[in-house]
Every structure is written in C-alpha cells, then in structure tokens.
Write a protein that holds these residues in place. Structure first.
Motif, short mmCIF file in Angstrom:
data_model
loop_
_atom_site.label_atom_id
_atom_site.label_comp_id
_atom_site.label_asym_id
_atom_site.label_seq_id
_atom_site.Cartn_x
_atom_site.Cartn_y
_atom_site.Cartn_z
N MET A 146 0.84 -1.17 0.00
CA MET A 146 0.00 0.00 0.00
C MET A 146 0.89 1.24 0.00
O MET A 146 1.86 1.31 0.73
CB MET A 146 -0.91 -0.03 1.22
CG MET A 146 -1.87 1.13 1.24
SD MET A 146 -2.92 1.13 2.68
CE MET A 146 -4.21 0.07 2.13
N ALA A 147 0.54 2.18 -0.80
CA ALA A 147 1.35 3.39 -0.94
C ALA A 147 1.03 4.40 0.17
O ALA A 147 -0.12 4.53 0.59
CB ALA A 147 1.11 4.03 -2.30
N THR A 148 2.03 5.09 0.60
CA THR A 148 1.84 6.14 1.59
C THR A 148 1.38 7.41 0.89
O THR A 148 1.47 7.53 -0.34
CB THR A 148 3.15 6.42 2.35
OG1 THR A 148 4.10 6.96 1.42
CG2 THR A 148 3.70 5.17 3.00
N GLU A 149 0.92 8.37 1.67
CA GLU A 149 0.50 9.66 1.08
C GLU A 149 1.66 10.34 0.37
O GLU A 149 1.48 10.96 -0.68
CB GLU A 149 -0.08 10.57 2.17
CG GLU A 149 -1.49 10.22 2.56
CD GLU A 149 -2.45 10.21 1.37
OE1 GLU A 149 -2.44 11.17 0.56
OE2 GLU A 149 -3.21 9.24 1.25
N ARG A 150 2.83 10.23 0.94
CA ARG A 150 4.02 10.84 0.33
C ARG A 150 4.31 10.22 -1.04
O ARG A 150 4.62 10.93 -2.00
CB ARG A 150 5.20 10.65 1.27
CG ARG A 150 6.42 11.38 0.88
CD ARG A 150 7.44 11.29 2.00
NE ARG A 150 8.76 11.49 1.47
CZ ARG A 150 9.86 11.22 2.11
NH1 ARG A 150 9.83 10.74 3.31
NH2 ARG A 150 11.03 11.43 1.55
N GLN A 151 4.17 8.90 -1.14
CA GLN A 151 4.39 8.21 -2.41
C GLN A 151 3.32 8.60 -3.43
O GLN A 151 3.61 8.82 -4.61
CB GLN A 151 4.39 6.70 -2.20
CG GLN A 151 5.60 6.19 -1.44
CD GLN A 151 5.45 4.75 -1.02
OE1 GLN A 151 4.37 4.31 -0.66
NE2 GLN A 151 6.55 4.01 -1.07
N LYS A 152 2.08 8.71 -2.95
CA LYS A 152 0.98 9.09 -3.85
C LYS A 152 1.18 10.50 -4.40
O LYS A 152 0.95 10.76 -5.58
CB LYS A 152 -0.36 9.00 -3.12
CG LYS A 152 -0.79 7.58 -2.82
CD LYS A 152 -2.08 7.58 -2.03
CE LYS A 152 -2.49 6.17 -1.64
NZ LYS A 152 -3.72 6.17 -0.83
N GLU A 153 1.62 11.40 -3.53
CA GLU A 153 1.86 12.78 -3.97
C GLU A 153 3.01 12.84 -4.98
O GLU A 153 2.94 13.56 -5.97
CB GLU A 153 2.15 13.68 -2.76
CG GLU A 153 2.30 15.14 -3.11
CD GLU A 153 1.12 15.73 -3.86
OE1 GLU A 153 1.35 16.54 -4.77
OE2 GLU A 153 -0.03 15.38 -3.54
N ALA A 159 3.86 10.46 -7.00
CA ALA A 159 3.33 9.89 -8.24
C ALA A 159 2.49 10.93 -8.99
O ALA A 159 2.59 11.04 -10.21
CB ALA A 159 2.51 8.65 -7.93
N ARG A 160 1.68 11.69 -8.26
CA ARG A 160 0.86 12.73 -8.91
C ARG A 160 1.74 13.78 -9.57
O ARG A 160 1.46 14.24 -10.68
CB ARG A 160 -0.05 13.39 -7.88
CG ARG A 160 -1.21 12.53 -7.45
CD ARG A 160 -2.16 13.30 -6.51
NE ARG A 160 -2.95 12.35 -5.78
CZ ARG A 160 -2.76 12.02 -4.50
NH1 ARG A 160 -1.80 12.60 -3.79
NH2 ARG A 160 -3.53 11.14 -3.91
N ARG A 161 2.81 14.19 -8.88
CA ARG A 161 3.73 15.18 -9.46
C ARG A 161 4.40 14.62 -10.71
O ARG A 161 4.54 15.32 -11.72
CB ARG A 161 4.80 15.58 -8.43
CG ARG A 161 4.32 16.55 -7.38
CD ARG A 161 5.49 17.15 -6.58
NE ARG A 161 6.42 16.15 -6.09
CZ ARG A 161 6.33 15.54 -4.89
NH1 ARG A 161 5.35 15.83 -4.08
NH2 ARG A 161 7.25 14.66 -4.52
#
Length: 119
Positions: free
Chosen positions: A1-8, A10-12
């Motif tokens: 499961m991805a952390t919020e930091r990883q998700k952010e 990825a979005r960038r």
C-alpha cells in the motif's frame, strides 16, 4: 500500500510527464530526464542483445545496462533455470566486453545470504 508521500510524488510525476508529452506533441524539443533506452530503441535491438532473449528482458548494450541486468536478475519471472544459466553466460560476456567487474561466478550466488528475493 502506498503512503500519502508516495501518492503525492506519483501525482507530481504524472503531471510533469503529461506536460512534457504535450510539449513534445507540439514540436518542442523537451529533453528526457533519464539516459535510458526508449521503447523504440529497445524494440530495434536484436534478440541476442538481451540477457533473456525470448522475453526480451534486460538489454546488454553498455556497462550501465549490464549492471542493471545483474541487479534485476531475480526480478525476471517465468524463466527456467536453464534460461537463467544462458542469461548469466550472456551477462558475464557483456560484463567482460564493457569492463564491468562481477563478483559472483554463478547466478545462484545472487540468491545467497538473503540478497535477492526468493523465487
């Protein structure tokens, strides 16, 4: 499961890629961030230039790719031990050709001491 930091992150990355892709589509010369091989360049390679030619995995075109093939050797799935033996032989030949030092004499040594994933 991805952390919020990883998700952010990825979005960038996605936003940055879309921006570069759009600029390229409009004729701008936007340099690529990585020095890696493009899919088109990889598609033009002969099967013999890969560690795993049947799967066309792990190109062996320069020292950087040879080191990458060794590092990712355990990640190639769906291959037999005989295919791994042949791939290791090709990797060692390419390593010698490009001056890459390889400490292991056999690919099975990569799996010792918990250094690689269990197959």
């Amino acid at each position: 499961m991805a952390t919020e930091r990883q998700k952010e992150a990825a979005r960038r990355n996605i936003a940055k890629a879309r921006q570069a892709q759009g600029a390229r589509a409009h004729g701008e010369n936007v340099p690529r961030d990585s020095e890696g091989m493009s899919t088109a360049e990889k598609d033009r390679l002969a099967d013999e230039e890969f560690a795993f030619p049947k799967e066309r995995k792990e190109p062996l075109t320069d020292a950087r790719h040879v080191r990458s093939a060794i590092a990712r050797f355990d990640q190639v799935e769906g291959v037999s031990d005989a295919e791994r033996d042949e791939a290791w032989r090709r990797i060692l030949a390419a390593a010698q050709r490009y001056g890459v030092k390889v400490a292991e004499s056999d690919w099975r040594d990569l799996f010792k001491d918990g250094n690689a994933r269990k197959r």
